[in-house]
Design a protein around this motif. Structure first.
Motif, short mmCIF file in Angstrom:
data_model
loop_
_atom_site.label_atom_id
_atom_site.label_comp_id
_atom_site.label_asym_id
_atom_site.label_seq_id
_atom_site.Cartn_x
_atom_site.Cartn_y
_atom_site.Cartn_z
N LEU A 224 -9.08 -11.60 -4.88
CA LEU A 224 -9.99 -10.89 -4.04
C LEU A 224 -11.37 -11.37 -4.38
O LEU A 224 -12.13 -11.49 -3.54
N ALA A 225 -11.50 -11.30 -6.03
CA ALA A 225 -12.73 -11.49 -6.46
C ALA A 225 -13.44 -12.83 -6.13
O ALA A 225 -14.52 -12.80 -5.74
N HIS B 58 -15.53 -1.17 8.15
CA HIS B 58 -16.09 -1.12 6.80
C HIS B 58 -15.31 -0.07 5.71
O HIS B 58 -15.81 -0.23 4.57
N THR B 59 -14.28 0.60 6.44
CA THR B 59 -13.71 1.48 5.49
C THR B 59 -12.62 0.48 4.79
O THR B 59 -11.77 -0.09 5.19
N LEU B 60 -12.91 0.53 3.29
CA LEU B 60 -12.09 -0.20 2.57
C LEU B 60 -11.33 0.60 1.40
O LEU B 60 -11.86 1.83 1.07
N PRO B 61 -10.06 0.21 0.82
CA PRO B 61 -9.63 1.10 -0.26
C PRO B 61 -10.44 0.83 -1.39
O PRO B 61 -11.17 0.10 -1.63
N ALA B 62 -10.21 2.06 -2.26
CA ALA B 62 -11.18 2.12 -3.43
C ALA B 62 -10.79 0.99 -4.49
O ALA B 62 -11.74 0.53 -4.88
N VAL B 63 -9.68 0.43 -4.36
CA VAL B 63 -9.45 -0.85 -5.41
C VAL B 63 -10.25 -1.87 -5.15
O VAL B 63 -10.74 -2.68 -5.85
N ALA B 64 -10.18 -2.09 -3.67
CA ALA B 64 -11.00 -3.32 -3.14
C ALA B 64 -12.41 -3.28 -3.38
O ALA B 64 -12.94 -4.11 -3.82
N ARG B 65 -12.91 -2.23 -3.17
CA ARG B 65 -14.37 -1.77 -3.44
C ARG B 65 -14.68 -2.29 -4.95
O ARG B 65 -15.84 -2.74 -5.55
N ARG C 92 -5.85 12.60 -4.74
CA ARG C 92 -4.76 12.00 -4.28
C ARG C 92 -4.58 10.57 -4.93
O ARG C 92 -5.72 10.00 -5.16
N PRO C 93 -3.34 10.11 -5.02
CA PRO C 93 -3.00 8.82 -5.60
C PRO C 93 -3.52 7.83 -4.62
O PRO C 93 -3.60 8.18 -3.25
N ARG C 94 -3.80 6.65 -4.96
CA ARG C 94 -4.37 5.59 -4.25
C ARG C 94 -3.30 5.03 -3.24
O ARG C 94 -1.99 4.98 -3.53
N GLN C 95 -3.79 5.05 -2.01
CA GLN C 95 -2.86 4.23 -0.93
C GLN C 95 -2.49 2.77 -1.23
O GLN C 95 -1.60 2.67 -1.18
N ILE C 96 -3.29 1.97 -1.79
CA ILE C 96 -3.01 0.68 -2.22
C ILE C 96 -3.48 0.28 -3.61
O ILE C 96 -4.61 0.70 -4.01
N ASP C 97 -2.71 -0.44 -4.28
CA ASP C 97 -3.16 -0.85 -5.50
C ASP C 97 -2.94 -2.24 -5.67
O ASP C 97 -2.08 -2.99 -4.72
N LEU C 98 -3.56 -3.17 -6.52
CA LEU C 98 -3.43 -4.44 -6.76
C LEU C 98 -3.07 -4.89 -7.94
O LEU C 98 -3.43 -4.39 -8.96
N THR C 99 -2.07 -6.03 -8.12
CA THR C 99 -1.95 -6.50 -9.41
C THR C 99 -3.02 -7.44 -10.00
O THR C 99 -4.14 -7.49 -9.19
N ASP C 100 -3.09 -7.54 -11.29
CA ASP C 100 -4.46 -8.51 -11.83
C ASP C 100 -4.46 -9.79 -10.94
O ASP C 100 -5.59 -10.09 -10.88
N ASP C 101 -3.58 -10.49 -10.74
CA ASP C 101 -3.63 -11.81 -9.84
C ASP C 101 -4.21 -11.74 -8.49
O ASP C 101 -5.03 -12.41 -8.10
#
Length: 435
Positions: free
Chosen positions: A36-37, A77-84, A22-31
């Motif tokens: 987040l990092a 503790h459930t986090l979106p894949a992009v965050a992990r 399935r496509p990701r629920q959330i994606d983030l820009t490089d900024d």
């Protein structure tokens, strides 16, 4: 993050995305990823990591447009894949964030590279070796007729935990050579390192590269040896995890602990009773010969432990399974190590001193087999004609007897002839196997 290797599987997808299902629920820009990092690195959860859960929670509170409702999840503790992914990739930089560049050198590395060439191909035995020293974890009793401390003055022996210098083949974890350095101060010097490398090149062959830390491993004496033998130097100063010999030491200590009596523990004062006994013997209150091994027994223990490691199977998720001795024998049979240059055995001898010829003899005072300075006298009939001339002696104080030295002209560097040692250092109570 730019300095870290790419751990993704993008190369295996047709569109380069590396995604499946399935496509990701959330994606983030490089900024946003960088933000987040940075937030994750600021959350001090453990000594080596931050808190993904708290970092993501604070991040979503600062960005309500992301519309992440943690209360609607089965667990906070459930986090979106992009965050992990972002925080997992940032984790190796925790040390750098807290301790600066030095910690970055210590912590930011990728497993599975130290036994490979830069192009990714596996190392071959003889291509690279890592050297290091270690303090043996048990006391060793050495005959000490020179006295000088409370124990030696009373019992004629000295108790110490002396230095082990190990040459570790990085392709196989085979130990082709090692040196046990005994000095009064329980330390070692650049000349001891140079001597160990010279003997390795003479008895085994010349490696292509050595991985070395700083200190005496970068001394002028050691660098002169490497330059003359044409052995490359890979700098690991401040990055102990880049020397595979460190992993070997971990295994060696475990084996030695089962073989040696008088073992004080792997960590400082770990075995309280033995550590107190060690101190009492050092202070001359007890005879160490009753509790700790003599030098000949200690070298046998070290030999047995290293031989065990050389023939025990290693298992690794990155490299598979292998027996060090088998890999070493296979690779060196198909690709023999380069022999030491013909002139190097004498030119790069452990002891190189210039003295004036007196009464057809050359005399030099250098550390002997037990690290104590001793006088060596070399004579030969041909030296009669060289009376009063300054000449250079090249010899190995730990060489086989009868001990010989090559004599050269210090001005031209030309080798003249040989001279024989006239005073065996075995005199004075040293064990026969050290003579």
């Amino acid at each position: 993050m730019a300095i870290l290797p790419d751990h993704s599987l993008n190369a295996f997808s047709a569109d380069g995305s590396g995604r499946r299902g399935r496509p990701r629920q959330i994606d983030l820009t490089d900024d946003l990823k960088r933000e987040l990092a940075s937030l994750y690195l600021s959350t001090n959860a453990t000594r080596k990591s931050g808190s993904m859960t708290i970092a993501w929670d604070l991040f979503t509170q600062a960005h309500p447009e992301i519309a992440w409702d943690k209360m609607a999840r089965s667990s906070k503790h459930t986090l979106p894949a992009v965050a992990r992914e972002v925080m997992k990739n940032a984790r190796p930089l925790v040390g750098f964030h807290r301790g600066g560049e030095r910690k970055l050198r210590e912590l930011a590395y990728q497993p599975g590279l130290l036994r490979r060439n830069p192009d990714g191909s596996p190392l071959r035995a003889g291509q690279r070796a890592s050297w290091d020293d270690a303090t043996i974890n048990f006391g060793v009793v050495v005959p000490w007729p020179w006295r000088g401390d409370a124990c030696a003055d009373k019992y004629g022996v000295r108790l110490g935990r002396f230095q082990l210098l190990v040459c570790h083949d990085d392709a196989s974890s085979f130990i082709p050579t090692w040196s046990y350095v005994i000095r009064f101060e329980q330390s070692y010097r650049g000349e001891d390192v140079a001597a160990a490398m010279i003997r390795t090149s003479r008895d085994v062959g010349c490696f292509e590269n050595y991985v070395l830390e700083g200190g005496v491993w970068k001394s002028n004496r050691v660098q002169a040896v490497l330059n003359h033998l044409r052995i490359g130097h890979i700098d690991a100063q401040g990055r102990p995890q880049c020397k595979l010999v460190e992993k070997f030491f971990g295994k060696l200590w475990t084996v030695i602990s089962a073989l040696a009596k008088g073992h004080v523990g792997r960590y400082q004062a770990e075995d309280k009773a033995t550590s107190e006994l060690y101190v009492a013997c050092r202070q001359g209150r007890k005879d160490p010969r009753k509790y700790f091994p003599m030098l000949s027994e200690a070298t046998d223990i070290i030999t047995r432990a290293i031989d065990y490691c050389n023939h025990d199977r290693w298992e690794s998720r990155e490299y598979g399974k292998w027996v060090p001795a088998d890999v070493w024998a296979r690779d060196t049979a198909s690709h023999p190590l380069r022999p030491m240059p013909a002139d190097a055995e004498w030119l790069m001898a452990p002891a190189v001193v210039t003295r004036k010829v007196t009464k057809a003899a050359l005399r030099a005072t250098v550390p002997g087999p037990l690290g104590v300075s001793q006088r060596y006298t070399f004579s030969a009939p041909w030296l009669v004609a060289e009376e009063g001339r300054e000449l250079t002696l090249h010899f190995d104080p730990l060489g086989e007897w009868p001990l010989r030295a090559m004599v050269s002209d210090p001005k031209t560097g030309k080798f003249l002839d040989m001279a024989d040692c006239a005073n065996p250092v075995a005199m004075g109570g040293i064990e026969d196997d050290m003579s």
